[in-house]
Scaffold this motif. Structure first.
Motif, PDB file in Angstrom:
ATOM      1  N   LEU A  79       0.851  -1.200   0.000  1.00  0.00           N
ATOM      2  CA  LEU A  79       0.000   0.000   0.000  1.00  0.00           C
ATOM      3  C   LEU A  79       0.887   1.252   0.000  1.00  0.00           C
ATOM      4  CD1 LEU A  79      -2.575  -1.131   2.740  1.00  0.00           C
ATOM      5  CD2 LEU A  79      -2.995  -1.002   0.271  1.00  0.00           C
ATOM      6  N   PRO A  80       1.179   1.802  -1.184  1.00  0.00           N
ATOM      7  CA  PRO A  80       2.085   2.958  -1.279  1.00  0.00           C
ATOM      8  C   PRO A  80       1.622   4.138  -0.420  1.00  0.00           C
ATOM      9  CG  PRO A  80       1.586   2.094  -3.466  1.00  0.00           C
ATOM     10  CD  PRO A  80       0.735   1.329  -2.508  1.00  0.00           C
ATOM     11  N   ARG A  81       0.327   4.376  -0.397  1.00  0.00           N
ATOM     12  CA  ARG A  81      -0.260   5.500   0.354  1.00  0.00           C
ATOM     13  C   ARG A  81       0.142   5.441   1.836  1.00  0.00           C
ATOM     14  NH1 ARG A  81      -4.885   5.135   2.872  1.00  0.00           N
ATOM     15  NH2 ARG A  81      -5.339   3.109   1.929  1.00  0.00           N
ATOM     16  N   VAL A  82       0.245   4.228   2.368  1.00  0.00           N
ATOM     17  CA  VAL A  82       0.599   4.068   3.776  1.00  0.00           C
ATOM     18  C   VAL A  82       2.122   4.003   3.946  1.00  0.00           C
ATOM     19  CG1 VAL A  82       0.292   2.619   5.833  1.00  0.00           C
ATOM     20  CG2 VAL A  82      -1.538   2.755   4.127  1.00  0.00           C
ATOM     21  N   ALA A  83       2.778   3.248   3.066  1.00  0.00           N
ATOM     22  CA  ALA A  83       4.209   2.965   3.254  1.00  0.00           C
ATOM     23  C   ALA A  83       5.110   4.174   3.007  1.00  0.00           C
ATOM     24  CB  ALA A  83       4.638   1.812   2.340  1.00  0.00           C
ATOM     25  N   ILE A  84       4.825   4.947   1.965  1.00  0.00           N
ATOM     26  CA  ILE A  84       5.746   6.028   1.582  1.00  0.00           C
ATOM     27  C   ILE A  84       5.958   7.053   2.704  1.00  0.00           C
ATOM     28  CG2 ILE A  84       6.128   7.947  -0.052  1.00  0.00           C
ATOM     29  CD1 ILE A  84       5.086   6.068  -2.241  1.00  0.00           C
ATOM     30  N   PRO A  85       4.878   7.641   3.247  1.00  0.00           N
ATOM     31  CA  PRO A  85       5.111   8.623   4.311  1.00  0.00           C
ATOM     32  C   PRO A  85       5.760   8.014   5.547  1.00  0.00           C
ATOM     33  CG  PRO A  85       2.787   8.612   3.619  1.00  0.00           C
ATOM     34  CD  PRO A  85       3.449   7.468   2.934  1.00  0.00           C
ATOM     35  N   LYS A  86       5.495   6.741   5.815  1.00  0.00           N
ATOM     36  CA  LYS A  86       6.045   6.109   7.015  1.00  0.00           C
ATOM     37  C   LYS A  86       7.526   5.773   6.866  1.00  0.00           C
ATOM     38  CE  LYS A  86       2.563   4.703   9.895  1.00  0.00           C
ATOM     39  NZ  LYS A  86       1.336   3.916   9.889  1.00  0.00           N
ATOM     40  N   TRP A  87       7.938   5.366   5.666  1.00  0.00           N
ATOM     41  CA  TRP A  87       9.277   4.807   5.468  1.00  0.00           C
ATOM     42  C   TRP A  87      10.330   5.882   5.202  1.00  0.00           C
ATOM     43  CZ3 TRP A  87      10.898  -0.222   5.984  1.00  0.00           C
ATOM     44  CH2 TRP A  87      12.148  -0.538   5.457  1.00  0.00           C
ATOM     45  N   PHE A  88       9.973   6.863   4.355  1.00  0.00           N
ATOM     46  CA  PHE A  88      10.991   7.813   3.893  1.00  0.00           C
ATOM     47  C   PHE A  88      11.054   9.075   4.752  1.00  0.00           C
ATOM     48  CE2 PHE A  88      10.174   5.180   0.130  1.00  0.00           C
ATOM     49  CZ  PHE A  88      11.489   4.828  -0.181  1.00  0.00           C
ATOM     50  N   PRO A  89      12.279   9.529   5.078  1.00  0.00           N
ATOM     51  CA  PRO A  89      12.420  10.734   5.894  1.00  0.00           C
ATOM     52  C   PRO A  89      12.035  12.012   5.146  1.00  0.00           C
ATOM     53  CG  PRO A  89      14.599   9.893   5.258  1.00  0.00           C
ATOM     54  CD  PRO A  89      13.591   8.885   4.803  1.00  0.00           C
TER      55      PRO A  89
END
Ligand code: ATP
Ligand code: MG
Length: 383
Positions: A79-89
């Motif tokens: 789920l890019p919508r969830v993963a991107i903001p969580k993973w990348f600084p």
């Protein structure tokens, strides 16, 4: 010095403490294997050991040693919508194309280059073909960068023993750089895009730089839709400063296409591909509702039915591939290399052409024997 002593010394040089570790016993537990290519000896790690990742190769050349670290596994996004903001600084994320071929790390020793597979072995075929294609460029780039550097890229196209997908820009054999490493560290994406072309090397495409938030995920959706239309594999998302590990995301075209290819060999890739690919599509359907139900179902059943058909007609189930070789002796080298991995290839034909020798090989698959047993007994080997 024996290989075990050389290995202990080489590992100590890169800060891996082997004090009190019985390397002989690690060798007998087959944690690493000793290999040789031309005048180079090397040790490749078949499993993670004392902080040395699987697929690492310790190479001994001219009284010196160097280590090509195992290429790190890349986490997959569902789920890019969830993963991107969580993973990348943040604030941004580089979107690179993920090309579908096989991972090859290249190092240089004594002015020559060597191609290392994901498993940490020097592949003679890939090494020779890459030398003919980019030998000078790769060697001078690595010489300029220094001996603690190596490059990672994808070999794509149809002429290889591993993974065959057609690419317009490289139908037969191409090498696309996606990372340059210094020791265990991956240089920032912009560095490789600057350096590699200076040596005439091609890189994977940079598809954009998105924001590391939900609006970035929206942008990514548009990028992936375009790749979907073009029938390409997907993307690898990277931090512009390489502060966190990359993430990968693939198109339905590839997820479903993998199933179609894998299910030709139901007892091999079929079995190992099924759940992971279905999971990817389940989450995509939940998000987007593209309703690829029929496509997914037929990708699972049709190739399996075809394989059953083949066996029932008395034909075999195998992979077949054609390689361009520098000479007939290279065909022997390919057979020996695969035999050392426990794979006995069959030579279908060898032809001398204008551009060297072309040889067709066959890799038999155990699914054939399984299907044949079922056809004879009428019973299931599973439940
Ligand atoms: P793993 O999941 O353990 O990383 P895999 O080969 O099964 O290994 P893939 O789904 O193919 O996993 O994704 C990782 C691979 O993608 C890398 O090992 C590399 O060969 C390939 N790749 C293609 N393009 C890129 C890119 N732009 N950046 C990084 N890797 C890429
Ligand atoms: Mg891959």
């Amino acid at each position: 010095m024996g290989v075990v002593e050389l290995l202990a010394k080489a590992l100590a040089e890169v800060g891996v403490d082997t004090e009190g570790v019985d390397l002989e016993s690690a060798a007998s537990r087959r944690i690493f294997r000793v290999g040789r290519f031309e005048d180079l000896h090397y040790v490749s790690f078949r499993r993670q050991f004392r902080g040395v990742p699987e697929g690492s190769a310790v190479v001994f050349a001219g009284g010196e040693s160097r280590i090509v670290w195992g290429y790190p596994p890349i986490r997959r996004v569902l789920l890019p919508r969830v993963a991107i903001p969580k993973w990348f600084p943040g604030p941004s994320v580089v979107v690179e194309e993920k090309m579908n071929g096989y991972n090859v790390r290249v190092f240089e020793a004594g002015g020559k280059i060597y191609a290392v597979t994901r498993g940490g072995l020097i592949c003679p075929y890939t090494t020779r073909r890459l030398r003919r294609l980019h030998g000078d460029g790769l060697a001078s780039m690595l010489e300029d960068l220094g001996p603690d550097h190596y490059v990672a890229g994808e070999v794509v196209g149809l002429e290889n023993p591993y993974t065959r997908y057609y690419y317009e820009e490289s139908p037969r054999f191409g090498y696309f750089v996606f990372d340059i490493f210094r020791g265990r560290e991956r240089l920032a994406p912009r560095e490789k895009y600057r350096i590699a072309p200076e040596y005439g090397l091609r890189t994977v495409r940079m598809l954009g730089e998105i924001k590391a938030g939900e609006d970035g995920a929206e942008r990514l959706k548009a990028i992936v839709e375009e790749l979907e239309r073009e029938g390409r594999e997907g993307v690898v998302l990277k931090d512009p400063e390489s502060r966190v590990e990359p993430l990968k995301y693939t198109t339905s075209h590839t997820n479903i296409g993998d199933l179609r290819l894998g299910m030709q060999f139901p007892f091999e890739e079929g079995r190992s591909f099924l759940f992971s690919r279905i999971l990817r599509e389940a989450f995509k359907e939940w998000e987007e509702g593209a309703r690829r139900y029929y496509e997914l179902g037929s990708a699972i059943l049709e190739p399996a039915i075809e394989s059953i058909d083949r066996v029932s007609r008395g034909e075999g189930v195998y992979e077949e591939f054609e390689l361009e070789l520098g000479g007939v002796e290279e065909s022997e080298e390919v057979l020996t290399f695969f035999a050392s991995l426990g794979v006995s290839l069959e030579v279908v034909r060898v032809e001398r052409g204008r551009d060297g020798v072309r040889a067709v090989f066959r890799k038999p698959r155990k699914s054939g024997a399984e299907i044949s047993w079922i056809l004879r007994t009428g019973l299931s080997p599973l439940d």
